[in-house]
Scaffold this motif. Structure first.
Motif, short mmCIF file in Angstrom:
data_model
loop_
_atom_site.label_atom_id
_atom_site.label_comp_id
_atom_site.label_asym_id
_atom_site.label_seq_id
_atom_site.Cartn_x
_atom_site.Cartn_y
_atom_site.Cartn_z
N TYR A 1 -76.86 112.76 5.04
CA TYR A 1 -75.60 112.49 4.37
C TYR A 1 -75.11 111.05 4.55
O TYR A 1 -74.09 110.67 4.00
N MET A 2 -75.81 110.26 5.32
CA MET A 2 -75.39 108.88 5.58
C MET A 2 -75.95 107.95 4.51
O MET A 2 -77.17 107.85 4.34
N PRO A 3 -75.10 107.25 3.75
CA PRO A 3 -75.61 106.30 2.75
C PRO A 3 -75.88 104.94 3.37
O PRO A 3 -75.51 104.66 4.51
N ASP A 4 -76.54 104.07 2.62
CA ASP A 4 -76.59 102.67 2.98
C ASP A 4 -75.22 102.06 2.71
O ASP A 4 -74.50 102.49 1.80
N VAL A 5 -74.85 101.03 3.48
CA VAL A 5 -73.55 100.38 3.31
C VAL A 5 -73.76 98.89 3.11
O VAL A 5 -74.51 98.25 3.85
N VAL A 6 -73.11 98.33 2.08
CA VAL A 6 -73.20 96.91 1.77
C VAL A 6 -71.80 96.34 1.62
O VAL A 6 -70.93 96.97 1.00
N ALA A 7 -71.54 95.17 2.21
CA ALA A 7 -70.23 94.53 2.11
C ALA A 7 -70.39 93.03 1.94
O ALA A 7 -71.35 92.43 2.44
N LYS A 8 -69.43 92.43 1.22
CA LYS A 8 -69.47 90.99 0.97
C LYS A 8 -68.04 90.46 0.87
O LYS A 8 -67.14 91.14 0.37
N ILE A 9 -67.84 89.22 1.33
CA ILE A 9 -66.53 88.58 1.24
C ILE A 9 -66.76 87.08 1.04
O ILE A 9 -67.75 86.52 1.55
N GLY A 10 -65.86 86.43 0.31
CA GLY A 10 -66.05 85.00 0.10
C GLY A 10 -64.91 84.37 -0.66
O GLY A 10 -63.88 85.00 -0.94
N TYR A 11 -65.08 83.09 -0.98
CA TYR A 11 -64.06 82.32 -1.72
C TYR A 11 -64.76 81.44 -2.74
O TYR A 11 -65.82 80.85 -2.45
N THR A 12 -64.18 81.33 -3.92
CA THR A 12 -64.72 80.47 -4.95
C THR A 12 -63.62 79.61 -5.56
O THR A 12 -62.48 80.07 -5.73
N GLY A 13 -63.94 78.36 -5.82
CA GLY A 13 -62.99 77.42 -6.41
C GLY A 13 -63.74 76.38 -7.23
O GLY A 13 -64.96 76.48 -7.44
N PHE B 1 -62.67 86.81 -2.91
CA PHE B 1 -63.32 87.98 -3.50
C PHE B 1 -63.97 88.79 -2.40
O PHE B 1 -64.28 88.29 -1.30
N GLY B 2 -64.15 90.06 -2.68
CA GLY B 2 -64.80 90.94 -1.73
C GLY B 2 -65.35 92.16 -2.44
O GLY B 2 -64.97 92.47 -3.57
N ALA B 3 -66.28 92.85 -1.79
CA ALA B 3 -66.87 94.05 -2.38
C ALA B 3 -67.48 94.89 -1.28
O ALA B 3 -67.94 94.38 -0.26
N ILE B 4 -67.45 96.22 -1.47
CA ILE B 4 -68.09 97.14 -0.55
C ILE B 4 -68.68 98.28 -1.36
O ILE B 4 -68.08 98.72 -2.36
N SER B 5 -69.85 98.76 -0.98
CA SER B 5 -70.48 99.84 -1.72
C SER B 5 -71.24 100.78 -0.79
O SER B 5 -71.71 100.37 0.28
N LEU B 6 -71.35 102.02 -1.22
CA LEU B 6 -72.18 103.03 -0.57
C LEU B 6 -73.37 103.26 -1.48
O LEU B 6 -73.20 103.64 -2.65
N GLU B 7 -74.57 103.03 -0.97
CA GLU B 7 -75.76 103.03 -1.80
C GLU B 7 -76.84 103.90 -1.19
O GLU B 7 -76.84 104.19 0.00
N ASP B 8 -77.80 104.30 -2.03
CA ASP B 8 -78.89 105.11 -1.52
C ASP B 8 -80.14 104.83 -2.33
O ASP B 8 -80.11 104.77 -3.55
N ASP B 9 -81.26 104.66 -1.62
CA ASP B 9 -82.55 104.47 -2.29
C ASP B 9 -83.26 105.80 -2.50
O ASP B 9 -84.23 105.87 -3.23
N ALA B 10 -82.82 106.85 -1.86
CA ALA B 10 -83.39 108.19 -2.03
C ALA B 10 -82.23 109.17 -2.18
O ALA B 10 -81.37 109.24 -1.32
N LEU B 11 -82.21 109.92 -3.29
CA LEU B 11 -81.07 110.79 -3.57
C LEU B 11 -81.18 112.16 -2.90
O LEU B 11 -80.29 112.98 -3.04
N ALA B 12 -82.26 112.42 -2.20
CA ALA B 12 -82.42 113.72 -1.53
C ALA B 12 -83.28 113.53 -0.29
O ALA B 12 -84.12 112.64 -0.22
#
Length: 361
Positions: free
Chosen positions: A206-218, A191-202
């Protein structure tokens, strides 16, 4: 007499051939077909088709009543309470929460189209509890956009990688909500995920926060890596974790998580002092005694706390420990209790806890 019969016969015969000048007969309309609610089993229990559509809707939520207490008193210089979300200060604190979720889903050629709205109200003893929208987002296949938990703590995939310890409080694992747009995937356990996030909308450029995750589950458990960049603070955060499921003991597992922070940032774990630590490690074990009774213990150690909003070391370490017990005496009714202790170097520690009753629906 015979003449009377002849006249009556003539009169009825005339009526039979008269044109239909009288009002037409009233015809009762056909009753409208009744469309009963149909169960939708494509997405799990509780979904039904919205009449006249192919959209499935689930309405769920809960109500809880909680009694909390703590030894921490603000302004004393002692270690702040472990249960910081409710901030019990040297006495009792009551809490009532009501939550309603609306989850609508349908299938498209691009995958499942979903919209989710969470309404919530919390009463803390002063006036009526205000109602507010706690979350609202849209998903189309793996694409997600809206306001919800940061992908740092909940990307809606990855199982155990979305939490801290096994308790409701989770210890210090960096829970936060953000406006975001992100993508997630699952394939053969990976599994994996990536997102562009912001704690302040103004006002943040123009640079957002960036979050990424990767892993395996069984069947054995889950392992993962994650990282985040806080654009406002200009600091990185990283984490790694593993959960090992206990064989032949459904629901029992050991979880170990480690965190690194370049400085105090929005995605760090936090700590008893409220700021991030350069390094921290969290260990938690949950034992499921029966299908309705479980208990967990957790320990979190913090090395080298930062001064607020900086990468300047305070030279302080800290630690926290917790005990949590969860019991379902009947279906959809939960009794939960937590007890926590937190301490920062050079300060007196604080003890806090709560007893909570929750009715789910």
């Amino acid at each position: 007499m015979k003449k009377s019969l002849i006249l009556l016969s003539s009169a009825f015969g005339a009526l039979a051939v008269m044109p239909a000048w009288s009002a037409d007969a009233v015809m009762a309309p056909e009753p409208e077909p009744v469309e009963y609610v149909r169960i939708c089993d494509a997405y799990g229990a509780g979904f039904f088709y919205i009449p006249g559509t192919e959209t499935c809707l689930q309405i769920s939520g809960y109500v809880w009543y909680q009694m909390g207490a703590g030894s921490y008193e603000a302004g004393t210089g002692d270690t702040p309470s472990y249960h910081y979300g409710d901030t019990p200060q040297d006495g009792w604190r009551k809490n009532v929460r009501a939550r309603v979720n609306f989850d609508a889903r349908s299938e498209t050629e691009w995958g499942t189209l979903r919209s989710f709205i969470r309404l919530e109200s919390v009463w803390n003893g002063v006036g009526d509890g205000p109602a507010y929208v706690d979350q609202a987002y849209i998903q189309l296949g793996g694409l997600m956009m809206g306001y919800s938990e940061s992908f740092w703590v909940d990307s809606k995939n990855g199982g155990a990688s979305n939490w801290g310890s096994h308790s409701w409080s989770g210890m210090y694992y960096g829970y936060t909500q953000r406006a975001l747009i992100g993508y997630r995937f699952d394939s053969n356990g990976f599994f994996g995920a990536i997102s562009l996030e912001d704690d302040a909308l103004a006002g943040e450029g123009y640079m957002p926060d960036v979050v990424a995750k990767i892993g395996y589950t069984g069947g054995w458990g889950t392992a993962w890596l994650k990282a985040a960049y806080d654009e406002s603070a200009e600091f990185f955060a990283a984490g790694a974790g593993v959960q090992v499921n206990v064989p032949n003991m459904a629901g029992s597992s050991l979880r170990i998580l480690g965190y690194y922070n370049e400085g105090d940032n929005a995605y760090g774990t936090g700590s008893p002092l409220g700021t991030d630590a350069e390094l921290s490690i969290l260990a938690s074990y949950n034992h499921q005694f029966t299908a309705t009774l479980g208990a967990s213990v957790g320990f979190h150690y913090f090395n080298d706390l930062y001064a607020a909003g900086t990468n300047i070391s305070t030279g302080l370490d800290a630690w926290a420990a917790e005990l949590s017990v969860v019991w379902f005496p009947v279906s959809q009714f939960e009794v939960r209790t937590e007890l926590g202790y937190a301490e920062v170097d050079g300060r007196d520690g604080s003890l806090s806890g709560f007893l909570r009753f929750t009715r789910y629906f």
